[in-house]
Design a protein around this motif. Structure first.
Motif, PDB file in Angstrom:
ATOM      1  N   MET A   1      33.153  57.624  46.336  1.00  0.00           N
ATOM      2  CA  MET A   1      34.044  56.616  45.754  1.00  0.00           C
ATOM      3  C   MET A   1      33.538  56.225  44.363  1.00  0.00           C
ATOM      4  N   SER A   2      34.403  56.377  43.364  1.00  0.00           N
ATOM      5  CA  SER A   2      34.002  56.000  42.007  1.00  0.00           C
ATOM      6  C   SER A   2      34.002  54.481  41.877  1.00  0.00           C
ATOM      7  N   LYS A   3      33.005  53.983  41.174  1.00  0.00           N
ATOM      8  CA  LYS A   3      32.867  52.544  41.015  1.00  0.00           C
ATOM      9  C   LYS A   3      33.591  52.050  39.768  1.00  0.00           C
ATOM     10  N   ILE A   4      34.020  50.806  39.808  1.00  0.00           N
ATOM     11  CA  ILE A   4      34.644  50.163  38.652  1.00  0.00           C
ATOM     12  C   ILE A   4      33.543  49.836  37.650  1.00  0.00           C
ATOM     13  N   ARG A   5      33.668  50.340  36.439  1.00  0.00           N
ATOM     14  CA  ARG A   5      32.679  50.077  35.391  1.00  0.00           C
ATOM     15  C   ARG A   5      33.041  48.765  34.700  1.00  0.00           C
ATOM     16  N   LEU A   6      32.221  47.750  34.941  1.00  0.00           N
ATOM     17  CA  LEU A   6      32.513  46.397  34.475  1.00  0.00           C
ATOM     18  C   LEU A   6      31.554  45.968  33.363  1.00  0.00           C
ATOM     19  N   MET A   7      32.113  45.374  32.308  1.00  0.00           N
ATOM     20  CA  MET A   7      31.319  44.831  31.205  1.00  0.00           C
ATOM     21  C   MET A   7      31.540  43.326  31.154  1.00  0.00           C
ATOM     22  N   LEU A   8      30.464  42.564  30.965  1.00  0.00           N
ATOM     23  CA  LEU A   8      30.527  41.101  30.919  1.00  0.00           C
ATOM     24  C   LEU A   8      30.351  40.612  29.486  1.00  0.00           C
ATOM     25  N   MET A  19      27.639  35.648  36.645  1.00  0.00           N
ATOM     26  CA  MET A  19      28.636  36.695  36.897  1.00  0.00           C
ATOM     27  C   MET A  19      27.972  37.944  37.469  1.00  0.00           C
ATOM     28  N   ARG A  20      26.839  38.308  36.868  1.00  0.00           N
ATOM     29  CA  ARG A  20      26.125  39.495  37.344  1.00  0.00           C
ATOM     30  C   ARG A  20      25.734  39.336  38.812  1.00  0.00           C
ATOM     31  N   ALA A  21      25.237  38.156  39.162  1.00  0.00           N
ATOM     32  CA  ALA A  21      24.838  37.903  40.542  1.00  0.00           C
ATOM     33  C   ALA A  21      26.038  37.988  41.487  1.00  0.00           C
ATOM     34  N   ALA A  22      27.209  37.605  40.984  1.00  0.00           N
ATOM     35  CA  ALA A  22      28.412  37.607  41.817  1.00  0.00           C
ATOM     36  C   ALA A  22      28.928  39.008  42.090  1.00  0.00           C
ATOM     37  N   PHE A  23      28.597  39.967  41.203  1.00  0.00           N
ATOM     38  CA  PHE A  23      29.173  41.310  41.340  1.00  0.00           C
ATOM     39  C   PHE A  23      28.181  42.382  41.773  1.00  0.00           C
ATOM     40  N   GLU A  24      26.894  42.144  41.600  1.00  0.00           N
ATOM     41  CA  GLU A  24      25.906  43.205  41.814  1.00  0.00           C
ATOM     42  C   GLU A  24      25.916  43.786  43.222  1.00  0.00           C
ATOM     43  N   LEU A  25      26.258  42.986  44.217  1.00  0.00           N
ATOM     44  CA  LEU A  25      26.222  43.480  45.596  1.00  0.00           C
ATOM     45  C   LEU A  25      27.521  44.140  46.041  1.00  0.00           C
ATOM     46  N   GLU A  26      28.517  44.140  45.149  1.00  0.00           N
ATOM     47  CA  GLU A  26      29.800  44.769  45.498  1.00  0.00           C
ATOM     48  C   GLU A  26      29.670  46.288  45.411  1.00  0.00           C
ATOM     49  N   ILE A  29      31.680  48.125  42.475  1.00  0.00           N
ATOM     50  CA  ILE A  29      31.573  47.643  41.099  1.00  0.00           C
ATOM     51  C   ILE A  29      30.167  47.898  40.566  1.00  0.00           C
ATOM     52  N   THR A  30      30.094  48.419  39.358  1.00  0.00           N
ATOM     53  CA  THR A  30      28.808  48.578  38.679  1.00  0.00           C
ATOM     54  C   THR A  30      28.899  47.941  37.296  1.00  0.00           C
ATOM     55  N   ILE A  31      27.923  47.114  36.955  1.00  0.00           N
ATOM     56  CA  ILE A  31      27.921  46.428  35.661  1.00  0.00           C
ATOM     57  C   ILE A  31      27.247  47.344  34.644  1.00  0.00           C
ATOM     58  N   TYR A 103      44.517  36.461  32.655  1.00  0.00           N
ATOM     59  CA  TYR A 103      43.908  35.258  32.083  1.00  0.00           C
ATOM     60  C   TYR A 103      43.561  34.338  33.244  1.00  0.00           C
ATOM     61  N   LEU A 104      42.256  34.049  33.414  1.00  0.00           N
ATOM     62  CA  LEU A 104      41.814  33.225  34.537  1.00  0.00           C
ATOM     63  C   LEU A 104      40.912  32.090  34.064  1.00  0.00           C
ATOM     64  N   LEU A 105      40.855  31.031  34.856  1.00  0.00           N
ATOM     65  CA  LEU A 105      39.940  29.926  34.590  1.00  0.00           C
ATOM     66  C   LEU A 105      38.607  30.206  35.272  1.00  0.00           C
ATOM     67  N   LYS A 106      37.528  29.703  34.702  1.00  0.00           N
ATOM     68  CA  LYS A 106      36.193  29.977  35.233  1.00  0.00           C
ATOM     69  C   LYS A 106      35.938  29.304  36.582  1.00  0.00           C
ATOM     70  N   ASN A 107      36.793  28.347  36.955  1.00  0.00           N
ATOM     71  CA  ASN A 107      36.611  27.719  38.258  1.00  0.00           C
ATOM     72  C   ASN A 107      37.307  28.493  39.370  1.00  0.00           C
ATOM     73  N   VAL A 108      37.786  29.706  39.058  1.00  0.00           N
ATOM     74  CA  VAL A 108      38.421  30.543  40.064  1.00  0.00           C
ATOM     75  C   VAL A 108      37.373  30.928  41.112  1.00  0.00           C
ATOM     76  N   SER A 109      37.797  31.121  42.325  1.00  0.00           N
ATOM     77  CA  SER A 109      36.849  31.485  43.380  1.00  0.00           C
ATOM     78  C   SER A 109      36.355  32.919  43.181  1.00  0.00           C
ATOM     79  N   ARG A 110      35.197  33.195  43.759  1.00  0.00           N
ATOM     80  CA  ARG A 110      34.620  34.535  43.649  1.00  0.00           C
ATOM     81  C   ARG A 110      35.563  35.573  44.232  1.00  0.00           C
ATOM     82  N   ALA A 111      36.184  35.246  45.343  1.00  0.00           N
ATOM     83  CA  ALA A 111      37.102  36.182  45.997  1.00  0.00           C
ATOM     84  C   ALA A 111      38.307  36.481  45.095  1.00  0.00           C
ATOM     85  N   GLU A 112      38.838  35.448  44.458  1.00  0.00           N
ATOM     86  CA  GLU A 112      39.991  35.639  43.577  1.00  0.00           C
ATOM     87  C   GLU A 112      39.613  36.446  42.349  1.00  0.00           C
TER      88      GLU A 112
END
Length: 221
Positions: A1-8, A19-26, A29-31, A103-112
């Motif tokens: 499975m190819s991972k989503i290449r994410l840039m912060l 943000m990194r902590a929120a995504f690293e275990l997915e 997704i690879t940062i 376009y999202l607000l920073k108070n969005v939940s991690r799941a969203e």
């Protein structure tokens, strides 16, 4: 499975760390990297080749909206998700016109947030297509032609002829950076997203004098 290449991209290190902590275990997704401002993001995106960019709207040196516009003009395949602490209708419109996928607000939940990243990674948009088209149409119709300076008209004429920033710089005896800034300002004033849209605007509003264009072409041969 190819991972989503994410840039912060955010000007606060603590936010990027969170943000990194929120995504690293997915597992899907690879940062691939980070940037602390828009200019740095523009410079790094070609090397990092992200599939999705999570971009803060307000940053020094270059805003997220300006960076979004520049990145999308270079590589339309990059999907950009704007994120901010404040609700701002004008910023939402500007982000839409710049080519952002959402376009999202920073108070969005991690799941969203994870759901949004995975959605835009497929090329889908979080924005309503009708609202996006309406924004583009309204911005183009209301674009203040008088706000464009004479120098910007010259640049716009060359954009309409398909000139690159380098060719514009050579044709008008300016630096490539100045040419790029002129193009960015023109797009912002016209409320447009891409050079191709600016070219269409120039033709429709008779801003491409044939004689002037021909002179520039001959000069660049």
């Amino acid at each position: 499975m190819s991972k989503i290449r994410l840039m912060l991209v955010d000007d606060h290190e603590v936010v990027r760390l969170g943000m990194r902590a929120a995504f690293e275990l997915e597992p899907d997704i690879t940062i691939v990297g980070e940037a602390s401002n828009g200019a740095e993001a523009v410079a790094k995106v070609g090397v990092l080749a992200p599939q999705v960019i999570l971009m803060d709207v307000r940053m020094e040196k270059m805003s997220g909206i300006e960076a979004c516009r520049e990145i999308k003009s270079r590589d339309p395949q990059v999907n950009i998700l704007m994120i901010t602490s404040y609700t701002d209708e004008r910023a939402i419109l500007a982000s839409t016109l710049a080519g952002a996928s959402g376009y999202l607000l920073k108070n969005v939940s991690r799941a969203e947030l994870l759901k949004a990243i995975r959605r835009v990674a497929t090329g889908a948009s979080l924005l309503d297509p009708k609202q996006r088209q309406q924004a583009l149409t309204t911005a183009t119709a209301n674009a203040p032609k008088e706000a464009i300076t004479e120098r910007e008209r010259e640049v716009l004429a060359l954009v309409a002829r398909g000139y690159t920033n380098k060719q514009i710089a050579e044709g008008l005896s300016m630096s490539e950076k100045t040419a790029r800034n002129h193009v960015s300002h023109i797009l912002e004033k016209l409320g447009l997203t891409r050079r191709s849209e600016a070219a269409v605007y120039a033709v429709e509003h008779n801003l491409v004098p044939p004689r002037q264009s021909q002179q520039h072409e001959e000069k660049n041969k």
